[in-house]
Design a protein around this motif. Sequence first.
Motif, PDB file in Angstrom:
ATOM      1  N   ARG A 146       0.931  -1.075   0.044  1.00 53.01           N
ATOM      2  CA  ARG A 146      -0.106  -0.041  -0.011  1.00 53.01           C
ATOM      3  C   ARG A 146       0.960   1.261  -0.147  1.00 53.01           C
ATOM      4  O   ARG A 146       2.047   1.345   0.621  1.00 53.01           O
ATOM      5  CB  ARG A 146      -0.943   0.231   1.374  1.00 53.01           C
ATOM      6  CG  ARG A 146      -2.067  -0.962   1.195  1.00 53.01           C
ATOM      7  CD  ARG A 146      -3.158  -0.753   0.261  1.00 53.01           C
ATOM      8  NE  ARG A 146      -4.113  -1.704   0.313  1.00 53.01           N
ATOM      9  CZ  ARG A 146      -4.271  -2.839  -0.297  1.00 53.01           C
ATOM     10  NH1 ARG A 146      -3.135  -3.402  -0.881  1.00 53.01           N
ATOM     11  NH2 ARG A 146      -5.170  -3.799  -0.315  1.00 53.01           N
ATOM     12  N   SER A 147       0.493   2.251  -0.606  1.00 52.23           N
ATOM     13  CA  SER A 147       1.193   3.650  -0.980  1.00 52.23           C
ATOM     14  C   SER A 147       0.771   4.675   0.437  1.00 52.23           C
ATOM     15  O   SER A 147      -0.187   4.542   0.741  1.00 52.23           O
ATOM     16  CB  SER A 147       0.996   4.428  -1.815  1.00 52.23           C
ATOM     17  OG  SER A 147       1.126   3.500  -3.207  1.00 52.23           O
ATOM     18  N   TYR A 148       1.519   5.009   1.242  1.00 55.86           N
ATOM     19  CA  TYR A 148       1.508   5.885   2.217  1.00 55.86           C
ATOM     20  C   TYR A 148       2.444   7.073   2.124  1.00 55.86           C
ATOM     21  O   TYR A 148       3.224   7.135   1.309  1.00 55.86           O
ATOM     22  CB  TYR A 148       1.305   5.390   3.690  1.00 55.86           C
ATOM     23  CG  TYR A 148       0.179   4.782   4.087  1.00 55.86           C
ATOM     24  CD1 TYR A 148      -0.684   5.320   4.596  1.00 55.86           C
ATOM     25  CD2 TYR A 148      -0.305   3.461   3.253  1.00 55.86           C
ATOM     26  CE1 TYR A 148      -1.887   4.719   4.882  1.00 55.86           C
ATOM     27  CE2 TYR A 148      -1.266   2.913   3.625  1.00 55.86           C
ATOM     28  CZ  TYR A 148      -2.274   3.573   4.325  1.00 55.86           C
ATOM     29  OH  TYR A 148      -3.463   2.805   4.325  1.00 55.86           O
ATOM     30  N   ASP A 175       0.686   8.563   9.051  1.00 53.55           N
ATOM     31  CA  ASP A 175      -0.696   8.844   9.604  1.00 53.55           C
ATOM     32  C   ASP A 175      -1.617   8.107   8.739  1.00 53.55           C
ATOM     33  O   ASP A 175      -1.849   8.257   7.485  1.00 53.55           O
ATOM     34  CB  ASP A 175      -1.183  10.191   9.304  1.00 53.55           C
ATOM     35  CG  ASP A 175      -0.377  11.211  10.417  1.00 53.55           C
ATOM     36  OD1 ASP A 175       0.103  10.560  11.300  1.00 53.55           O
ATOM     37  OD2 ASP A 175      -0.785  12.413  10.505  1.00 53.55           O
ATOM     38  N   PHE A 176      -2.279   7.352   9.031  1.00 55.32           N
ATOM     39  CA  PHE A 176      -3.299   6.275   8.618  1.00 55.32           C
ATOM     40  C   PHE A 176      -4.525   6.636   8.747  1.00 55.32           C
ATOM     41  O   PHE A 176      -5.172   6.751   9.998  1.00 55.32           O
ATOM     42  CB  PHE A 176      -3.008   4.631   9.191  1.00 55.32           C
ATOM     43  CG  PHE A 176      -1.973   4.065   8.908  1.00 55.32           C
ATOM     44  CD1 PHE A 176      -0.715   4.110   9.482  1.00 55.32           C
ATOM     45  CD2 PHE A 176      -1.801   3.048   7.826  1.00 55.32           C
ATOM     46  CE1 PHE A 176       0.337   3.606   9.439  1.00 55.32           C
ATOM     47  CE2 PHE A 176      -0.575   2.455   7.521  1.00 55.32           C
ATOM     48  CZ  PHE A 176       0.360   2.707   8.176  1.00 55.32           C
ATOM     49  N   ASP A 232     -11.664  -0.727   6.273  1.00 57.22           N
ATOM     50  CA  ASP A 232     -11.806  -1.601   5.533  1.00 57.22           C
ATOM     51  C   ASP A 232     -10.391  -1.665   5.062  1.00 57.22           C
ATOM     52  O   ASP A 232      -9.737  -0.592   4.746  1.00 57.22           O
ATOM     53  CB  ASP A 232     -12.834  -1.684   4.466  1.00 57.22           C
ATOM     54  CG  ASP A 232     -13.302  -2.679   3.993  1.00 57.22           C
ATOM     55  OD1 ASP A 232     -12.900  -3.830   4.166  1.00 57.22           O
ATOM     56  OD2 ASP A 232     -14.099  -2.715   3.014  1.00 57.22           O
ATOM     57  N   GLY A 233      -9.940  -2.890   4.785  1.00 53.82           N
ATOM     58  CA  GLY A 233      -8.617  -3.089   3.932  1.00 53.82           C
ATOM     59  C   GLY A 233      -7.543  -3.302   4.992  1.00 53.82           C
ATOM     60  O   GLY A 233      -7.626  -2.841   6.132  1.00 53.82           O
ATOM     61  N   ALA A 263      -4.395  -2.300   5.249  1.00 47.81           N
ATOM     62  CA  ALA A 263      -3.738  -1.171   5.874  1.00 47.81           C
ATOM     63  C   ALA A 263      -4.486  -0.467   6.983  1.00 47.81           C
ATOM     64  O   ALA A 263      -3.817  -0.334   8.105  1.00 47.81           O
ATOM     65  CB  ALA A 263      -3.049  -0.335   4.904  1.00 47.81           C
ATOM     66  N   ALA A 264      -5.565  -0.195   6.802  1.00 51.81           N
ATOM     67  CA  ALA A 264      -6.657   0.528   7.679  1.00 51.81           C
ATOM     68  C   ALA A 264      -6.717  -0.593   8.895  1.00 51.81           C
ATOM     69  O   ALA A 264      -6.617  -0.349  10.225  1.00 51.81           O
ATOM     70  CB  ALA A 264      -7.829   0.726   7.351  1.00 51.81           C
ATOM     71  N   PRO A 317      -0.998  14.426   5.145  1.00 50.74           N
ATOM     72  CA  PRO A 317       0.181  14.115   5.253  1.00 50.74           C
ATOM     73  C   PRO A 317       1.221  14.899   4.221  1.00 50.74           C
ATOM     74  O   PRO A 317       2.137  15.779   4.601  1.00 50.74           O
ATOM     75  CB  PRO A 317       0.480  12.714   5.465  1.00 50.74           C
ATOM     76  CG  PRO A 317      -0.597  12.146   5.740  1.00 50.74           C
ATOM     77  CD  PRO A 317      -1.689  12.806   5.220  1.00 50.74           C
ATOM     78  N   PRO A 368     -17.017   9.403   2.832  1.00 48.85           N
ATOM     79  CA  PRO A 368     -15.892   9.457   2.025  1.00 48.85           C
ATOM     80  C   PRO A 368     -15.996   9.139   0.636  1.00 48.85           C
ATOM     81  O   PRO A 368     -16.661   8.091   0.367  1.00 48.85           O
ATOM     82  CB  PRO A 368     -14.683   9.017   2.628  1.00 48.85           C
ATOM     83  CG  PRO A 368     -15.285   8.498   3.962  1.00 48.85           C
ATOM     84  CD  PRO A 368     -16.692   8.564   4.170  1.00 48.85           C
ATOM     85  N   ARG A 374      -9.582   4.593  -4.216  1.00 48.69           N
ATOM     86  CA  ARG A 374     -10.918   4.385  -5.161  1.00 48.69           C
ATOM     87  C   ARG A 374     -12.098   3.792  -4.457  1.00 48.69           C
ATOM     88  O   ARG A 374     -11.871   2.734  -3.820  1.00 48.69           O
ATOM     89  CB  ARG A 374     -10.408   3.308  -6.267  1.00 48.69           C
ATOM     90  CG  ARG A 374      -9.414   3.775  -7.292  1.00 48.69           C
ATOM     91  CD  ARG A 374      -9.595   3.052  -8.490  1.00 48.69           C
ATOM     92  NE  ARG A 374      -8.274   2.832  -9.028  1.00 48.69           N
ATOM     93  CZ  ARG A 374      -7.699   2.015  -9.660  1.00 48.69           C
ATOM     94  NH1 ARG A 374      -8.226   1.064  -9.948  1.00 48.69           N
ATOM     95  NH2 ARG A 374      -6.412   1.991 -10.127  1.00 48.69           N
ATOM     96  N   GLY A 408     -14.900   1.912  -3.146  1.00 44.79           N
ATOM     97  CA  GLY A 408     -15.200   0.309  -3.331  1.00 44.79           C
ATOM     98  C   GLY A 408     -14.216  -0.481  -4.117  1.00 44.79           C
ATOM     99  O   GLY A 408     -14.494  -1.693  -4.293  1.00 44.79           O
ATOM    100  N   ARG A 409     -12.908   0.082  -3.896  1.00 41.72           N
ATOM    101  CA  ARG A 409     -12.080  -1.110  -4.471  1.00 41.72           C
ATOM    102  C   ARG A 409     -10.687  -1.061  -3.975  1.00 41.72           C
ATOM    103  O   ARG A 409     -10.228   0.058  -3.579  1.00 41.72           O
ATOM    104  CB  ARG A 409     -11.628  -0.441  -6.105  1.00 41.72           C
ATOM    105  CG  ARG A 409     -12.645  -0.764  -7.017  1.00 41.72           C
ATOM    106  CD  ARG A 409     -12.380  -0.816  -8.378  1.00 41.72           C
ATOM    107  NE  ARG A 409     -11.070  -1.351  -8.876  1.00 41.72           N
ATOM    108  CZ  ARG A 409     -10.406  -1.117  -9.950  1.00 41.72           C
ATOM    109  NH1 ARG A 409     -11.203  -0.241 -11.063  1.00 41.72           N
ATOM    110  NH2 ARG A 409      -9.457  -1.716 -10.370  1.00 41.72           N
ATOM    111  N   ALA A 410     -10.064  -1.986  -3.522  1.00 41.84           N
ATOM    112  CA  ALA A 410      -8.993  -1.882  -3.116  1.00 41.84           C
ATOM    113  C   ALA A 410      -7.914  -1.582  -3.722  1.00 41.84           C
ATOM    114  O   ALA A 410      -7.858  -1.833  -5.061  1.00 41.84           O
ATOM    115  CB  ALA A 410      -8.793  -3.575  -2.492  1.00 41.84           C
ATOM    116  N   MET A 411      -6.833  -1.174  -3.390  1.00 51.21           N
ATOM    117  CA  MET A 411      -5.700  -0.706  -4.177  1.00 51.21           C
ATOM    118  C   MET A 411      -4.814  -1.883  -4.897  1.00 51.21           C
ATOM    119  O   MET A 411      -4.319  -1.453  -5.825  1.00 51.21           O
ATOM    120  CB  MET A 411      -4.776   0.478  -3.341  1.00 51.21           C
ATOM    121  CG  MET A 411      -5.444   1.786  -2.806  1.00 51.21           C
ATOM    122  SD  MET A 411      -6.087   2.500  -4.353  1.00 51.21           S
ATOM    123  CE  MET A 411      -4.779   3.425  -5.141  1.00 51.21           C
TER     124      MET A 411
END
Length: 263
Positions: A84-86, A101-102, A107-108, A110-111, A149, A197, A254, A256-259
């Motif tokens: 995942r990108s942060y 900062d998350f 959902d997902g 990383a979260a 961030p 969101p 995105r 409704g879509r996982a990265m």
Amino acid sequence: MTTAAPHPDDGLRPIDVLTVVAVTDVTPSVRRVVLSGTPTAVAAAGPTVNLLVPRVGDAAPRWPRVAKDGRIVWPDGAHGVSLRSYTARRQDPVAAQVEVDFVLHGDGPAAAWATAAAPGALLGVAGAGALGDRPAAQLLLAGDETALPAISRILAAAPATSRGIALLEVAGAAEEQPLSAPDGVAVRWLHRGDTPPGESTLLADAVATIDRPEGEDVFAWVAAESAAVRTIRADLRGRWGLSRAQHHAIGYWRRGRAMSPAG
Ligand SMILES: Cc1cc2nc3c(=O)[nH]c(=O)nc-3n(C[C@H](O)[C@H](O)[C@H](O)COP(=O)(O)OP(=O)(O)OC[C@H]3O[C@@H](n4cnc5c(N)ncnc54)[C@H](O)[C@@H]3O)c2cc1C
């Protein structure tokens, strides 16, 4: 910092593995995770960073390795690690710490990882990138919580003479964060309230009310949900007539879509 075990002479190098040292809630939906590593690993972990996120509770993740050309080489079979990108909100190689900062969006991988994060937890790093910003006399910055961030770093680094506006869409007043900005850059918070969101048009609507500043020394930086960014990008290229060199507008997530699929 620990390092994943090297493999015998196959040209692949282990990734950097950072260790959580502290976790704080900056706002109700943003969790700051402080990670420690070697000064070199910390200096290399940003400003944007490719994180390797283990499954919650996995104390010995099967990490990928990195090829000479930077490609990530995944282990065979299930490994439970997601890419995942942060953004590193702050990197301090002297203290050997990096802060991420998350957004706890519920959902997902990383979260979920950030929700469960506690001192001692591990997070991998597989490369970093630029923010895509450029100093300019006139700035337009627009983003949601995921871009905060990056926008905080862009504002902090902007020349004191910069002018312009930063538009930040968040759920409500409790999600606002103190930002240090040049005097000539107004920071405007937009509250989407109960609108979920990714469903609000606040950011695009706000950009649509702003006229292009005079002159060519203009730069716009935009990051938020992909559909909102598409609308704003079209506005900036069309109505504002910005060239590619004058803007950076990227979908950070995105609806409704996982990265990318979990491993
Ligand atoms: C260069 C870059 C830098 C980024 N920096 C940050 C950062 O510093 N902090 C940060 O929190 N995010 C940041 N993001 C966004 C982050 O990568 C995405 O939100 C990512 O989808 C989170 O992964 P996940 O595993 O939690 O969810 P995923 O598995 O990717 O998605 C699962 C579900 O959650 C939804 N979802 C994802 N993000 C959100 C959200 N923010 N709000 C509501 N629903 C969401 C998706 O639509 C999907 O339905 C950045 C993205 C990029 C490209």
